[in-house]
Scaffold this active site. Structure first.
Site, PDB file in Angstrom:
ATOM      1  N   LEU A   5      17.075 -21.148  27.380  1.00 28.85           N
ATOM      2  CA  LEU A   5      15.778 -21.281  26.715  1.00 28.85           C
ATOM      3  C   LEU A   5      15.836 -22.274  25.566  1.00 28.85           C
ATOM      4  O   LEU A   5      14.868 -23.006  25.305  1.00 28.85           O
ATOM      5  CB  LEU A   5      15.326 -19.915  26.198  1.00 28.85           C
ATOM      6  CG  LEU A   5      13.960 -19.856  25.497  1.00 28.85           C
ATOM      7  CD1 LEU A   5      12.836 -20.050  26.513  1.00 28.85           C
ATOM      8  CD2 LEU A   5      13.776 -18.534  24.765  1.00 28.85           C
ATOM      9  N   TYR A  45      32.405 -10.193  37.892  1.00 30.40           N
ATOM     10  CA  TYR A  45      31.926 -11.564  38.066  1.00 30.40           C
ATOM     11  C   TYR A  45      32.279 -12.092  39.459  1.00 30.40           C
ATOM     12  O   TYR A  45      33.329 -11.759  40.017  1.00 30.40           O
ATOM     13  CB  TYR A  45      32.530 -12.493  37.021  1.00 30.40           C
ATOM     14  CG  TYR A  45      31.974 -12.333  35.625  1.00 30.40           C
ATOM     15  CD1 TYR A  45      30.977 -11.418  35.329  1.00 30.40           C
ATOM     16  CD2 TYR A  45      32.468 -13.103  34.582  1.00 30.40           C
ATOM     17  CE1 TYR A  45      30.482 -11.269  34.051  1.00 30.40           C
ATOM     18  CE2 TYR A  45      31.981 -12.972  33.285  1.00 30.40           C
ATOM     19  CZ  TYR A  45      30.997 -12.047  33.020  1.00 30.40           C
ATOM     20  OH  TYR A  45      30.505 -11.911  31.747  1.00 30.40           O
ATOM     21  N   SER A  95      25.562 -15.963  25.576  1.00 27.42           N
ATOM     22  CA  SER A  95      24.214 -16.509  25.725  1.00 27.42           C
ATOM     23  C   SER A  95      23.693 -17.122  24.424  1.00 27.42           C
ATOM     24  O   SER A  95      22.598 -16.791  23.969  1.00 27.42           O
ATOM     25  CB  SER A  95      23.235 -15.435  26.217  1.00 27.42           C
ATOM     26  OG  SER A  95      22.061 -16.028  26.737  1.00 27.42           O
ATOM     27  N   GLY A 142      20.171 -18.047  27.751  1.00 24.84           N
ATOM     28  CA  GLY A 142      20.014 -18.369  29.159  1.00 24.84           C
ATOM     29  C   GLY A 142      19.451 -19.746  29.434  1.00 24.84           C
ATOM     30  O   GLY A 142      18.944 -20.004  30.526  1.00 24.84           O
TER      31      GLY A 142
END
Length: 328
Positions: free
Chosen positions: A217, A53, A211, A215
């Site tokens: 949505l 990350y 998630s 993401g």
């Protein structure tokens, strides 16, 4: 904040995990430290990161950001459960990736330096490495546990049979084995219900869904796009899925509005309500995102809404675990 026992262990963790994938490139260090402060103030004690990350700046950057936050007030280290991951490429060398004993031990040492800590609470395999046998993996993990550098071992993005294989190999060595699995799971991505969740439950693993809003949505993306306020939800996996699920997402946002609920809260509350789910990993960019996750924790979705969500986002086959999901 709601805390719960992590699988079959005695470790108590918050049902919300602070995911740090946005730290570096999307969230700068001062804002990242503010988010960590706010999360801890709200009772979130599980901090999730990975050695890779921060790649938008450089690989390992996010662990360093967390390390500097921990160093700011040393007492914080005993207040939080830190998890990081190993397996993704950290360099160009042939041994700079994967789950060889060499890379597991070397990557752990590097993560400890970046985090500025003596131990990692949960060391997760980011992905399965099919080129390495479980005896080698567990030899390396057992060494780190014996040395006190790792407390527990977890997996991420494993299939159900991979969890089973890992646990049986650990059992043969009289090792504790995996204590947690982290996987993609949300209303749009429900294949986890077939094999992964049943395997995790059978072997006593805690399960964290990453998630949970696919993401962004499921966060009200269409409404945000209409007001030009969409950021993450207008890119990546969310944008790709929107190409094929526009009508479904429009119906989802209307359904949430009809019930007077925020789509992001509904998406996370649904995932948190699922059997076998210990918690969700949120990747906040603002304090408001953390507060939305906390709201989802205390939101009980009415049965009628759950039924409508199953209609909009049907489970695979007949639903539930394999093989019953597809038996005729």
């Amino acid at each position: 904040m709601i805390h719960t026992q992590l699988g079959r262990t005695g470790l108590r963790v918050s049902r919300l995990a602070l995911g740090t994938v946005n730290f570096g490139g999307r969230v700068e260090e001062p804002e990242a430290h503010d988010l960590l402060d706010h999360a801890l103030d709200q009772g979130i004690n599980l901090i999730d990161t990975a050695n890779i990350y921060g790649w938008r700046v450089y690989k390992g950057h996010t662990e360093e950001v967390i390390g500097r936050w921990l160093a700011g007030q040393p007492a914080r280290r005993d207040q939080v459960v830190v998890t990081t991951k190993v397996g993704d490429p950290m360099g160009e060398g042939p041994n700079d990736h994967g789950l060889s004993a060499r890379n597991i031990v070397a990557s752990c040492e590097a993560s400890l330096r970046r985090l500025g800590t003596d131990w990692i609470d949960i060391y997760q395999m980011h992905h399965l490495d099919r080129t390495v046998g479980w005896d080698e993996v567990w030899q390396a993990m057992d060494l780190l546990v014996t040395q006190g550098k790792v407390r527990y071992v977890g997996s991420s993005n494993f299939a159900g049979w991979d969890i089973a294989a890992a646990q049986e190999a650990a059992r043969a060595r009289n090792s504790l084995g995996l204590v947690t699995e982290q996987c993609a799971y949300n209303l749009v991505t429900r294949h986890t219900e077939l094999e992964v969740i049943p395997a995790a439950r059978a072997y006593g693993l805690g399960l964290y869904a990453w998630s949970p809003l696919h993401g962004g949505l499921l966060s009200g993306v269409l409404g945000k796009m209409a007001t030009h306020s969409a950021v993450k939800s207008a890119q990546g996996r969310a944008l790709e899925a929107l190409d094929t699920q526009h009508d479904t997402i429009a119906a989802y946002e209307k359904l949430c509005a009809d019930h007077g609920l925020d789509p992001a809260v509904v998406g996370m509350a649904w995932t948190l309500s699922r059997p076998g789910v210990t918690g969700v990993v949120i990747g906040p960019r603002t304090r408001r995102h953390i507060d939305g996750g906390i709201e989802a924790l205390t939101t009980t979705l009415p049965p009628a809404l759950l039924t409508e969500l199953d209609t909009l986002f049907p489970p695979l086959g007949k639903g539930g675990p394999a093989p019953d999901a597809w038996l005729t």
